[in-house]
Design an enzyme around this catalytic site. Structure first.
Site, PDB file in Angstrom:
ATOM      1  CG  ASP A  77      -1.976   1.090   1.148  1.00 17.44           C
ATOM      2  OD1 ASP A  77      -1.992   1.850   0.164  1.00 17.44           O
ATOM      3  OD2 ASP A  77      -2.798   1.179   2.079  1.00 17.44           O
ATOM      4  CG  ASP A 100      -3.554   4.886  -3.330  1.00 21.22           C
ATOM      5  OD1 ASP A 100      -2.602   4.560  -2.591  1.00 21.22           O
ATOM      6  OD2 ASP A 100      -4.735   4.602  -3.075  1.00 21.22           O
TER       7      ASP A 100
END
Length: 495
Positions: free
Chosen positions: A177, A375
């Site tokens: 992440d 992201d």
């Protein structure tokens, strides 16, 4: 280093002074249309529902030791495999549309939480000052940190890596992440642990496990922490979808492939709940001081995300240089929140025509609002509503020949391609400073939402000033972050 794009932008007037005088004849534009293989995409939607993973990737034993506490410990290069969730866990959904709706619901929760996290930082509000969630735990967990999206058994397009924790290393799948900094893993004894694929990590069996004291710098970096017995550091991280992890903040050895890194600050979670099922924890790749990237002292890192409906693997690499002709853009940091990776985007084109979107739509202001981030955890790219409307209308204009279909969840532009095996759609390209252009494959913005031929335009509007380039648009492209030189790089077809 494989097939690379290095296209120039044929619209000199769009840029500011240094580009006004450039010669239009010297520039190139992407092809106006791109082929979408409808038949291949629909086959994948059926395979992902029936796929039953039975094998796990081989893991190379530890043979090299590094230290996270010393800048000189950064290796010349470290690489490990990345696996889409479907290659590790069988979907429990009966059909692909149900899987899609589950993914989109959780994606919306993640985006909402990322935006909330940024808003708190910009407004100078400490999350530790907010009222915690009533979790009934010994240590409460506040509700506003960016989430780990859809780690449930239903699947949602997460990407996992096989990581060794401790000495000797216990092998565990962890979510990757770029929107998070705190690394953590589920630990025994469990007061409350969710189901994961591997055995729960047992700290007592690791010779390198070491609790951090409350006065250490690592503990002070935490957004929300407490002290146990006035000595040992306890971390608390909760996510906007109701998930949370609470436990001891420690240092451990982390093994990636054949390389190990000592003294990595990591959460040892004894109370964990929510949508993490399957993965044993999270490897934070954000820009903050507690992220694995920062603790490794890596000067760069890159990843390539395969199709999330694929059972193949790709790689995450640290300290590997950009290959020649990489499409590069400025890497911008937000002084209010160092976790996110902002990118210098100047425009978007559809069918070779630059859209009338001002550059300010992609820029961050002095207060830290606005801008666009890259992201790995968000699936669908979000654009400010006005920007999205211009993009959507241009794409719809270029696809008037395709039969339309009803909207699906957050997708408002959909098509019935059930009678097609292949269609041509307008090429969508991202534009960066210095005339750099990244054309996206059609399958990265026209995606199936069921197995019978409904495809939707995979962008979505947001009322927030923050825009996000999601992993659906990144699939099949190696995305690199040159932290030392503040550059983001893209290399298509490099998984």
């Amino acid at each position: 280093m494989g097939f690379l794009f290095a296209l120039l932008f044929a619209g000199c007037f769009f840029f500011t002074a240094p580009f006004v005088g450039c010669s239009r004849s010297l520039l190139q534009t992407p092809q106006p249309t791109t082929a979408l293989d409808v038949a291949e995409a629909l086959v994948k939607t059926k395979n992902v529902i029936s796929f039953d993973p039975t094998k796990k990737p081989a893991f190379t034993p530890l043979d090299q030791s590094l230290s996270a506490s010393s800048p000189s410990s950064s290796p010349s290069s470290i690489s490990l495999q990345i696996h889409p969730r479907v290659s590790i866990h069988k979907s429990s959904h009966l059909d692909y549309k149900a899987l899609t709706l589950s993914r989109l619901q959780r994606d919306s929760a993640r985006v909402s939480s990322l935006v909330t996290r940024l808003n708190l930082a910009v407004n100078g509000i400490s999350r530790s000052a907010l009222k915690p969630l009533d979790t009934g735990l010994e240590f409460g967990a506040e509700d506003l940190e960016g989430p780990i999206v859809s780690g449930s058994s239903q699947g949602s397009g997460e990407y996992f890596s096989r990581v060794g924790i401790g000495k000797p290393p216990s092998q565990i799948y962890m979510v990757l992440d770029t929107g998070s900094d705190v690394n953590w893993v589920q630990c025994a004894p469990c007061a409350d642990c969710y189901q994961q694929s591997d055995p729960i990590f047992e700290p007592s069996l690791s010779s390198s496990y070491s609790p951090l004291k409350c006065d250490t710098q690592q503990c002070k970096y935490l957004d929300d922490s407490e002290c146990r017995n006035d000595r040992t550091c306890v971390y608390e991280v909760s996510y906007g979808d109701g998930s949370y992890t609470v436990g001891d903040f420690v240092t451990e050895t982390i093994t990636l492939g054949s390389d190990s890194v000592n003294n990595v600050a990591i959460g040892c979670g004894h109370n964990n709940e929510g949508l993490f099922v399957g993965a044993g924890g999270l490897l934070g790749l954000g820009g903050g001081p507690l992220s694995f990237t920062s603790q490794l002292n890596a000067s760069s890192f890159s990843y390539c995300l395969v199709d999330r409906d694929s059972d193949s693997a790709s790689t995450l690499e640290f300290d590997s240089s950009f290959p020649p002709n990489t499409i590069t853009a400025p890497l911008i940091r937000n002084h209010q929140l160092d976790t996110f990776y902002y990118i210098g985007l100047t425009g978007i084109s559809v069918g070779g025509e630059l859209l009338p979107i001002p550059e300010s739509a992609f820029q961050m202001d002095e207060s830290g609002n606005g801008g666009i981030i890259v992201d790995s955890g968000t699936a669908v790219t979000r654009l400010q509503s006005d920007t999205y409307n211009v993009l959507r209308d241009a794409f719809a204009k270029g696809t008037k020949n395709l039969p339309s279909a009803d909207s699906v969840a957050l997708f408002d532009t959909c098509y019935n391609l059930s009678t097609k095996s292949s269609v041509d759609v307008p090429t969508l390209s991202l534009h960066f400073p210095e005339g750099k252009v990244l054309p996206l494959p059609a399958k990265n913005y026209m995606i199936p939402v069921d197995s019978v031929g409904t495809f939707c335009f995979a962008f979505a509007p947001t009322s927030s000033s923050l825009s996000i380039i999601g992993n659906v648009q990144q699939q099949g492209t190696r995305v690199g972050f040159d932290l030392g030189n503040s550059r983001v790089g893209f290399v298509p077809n490099k998984c």
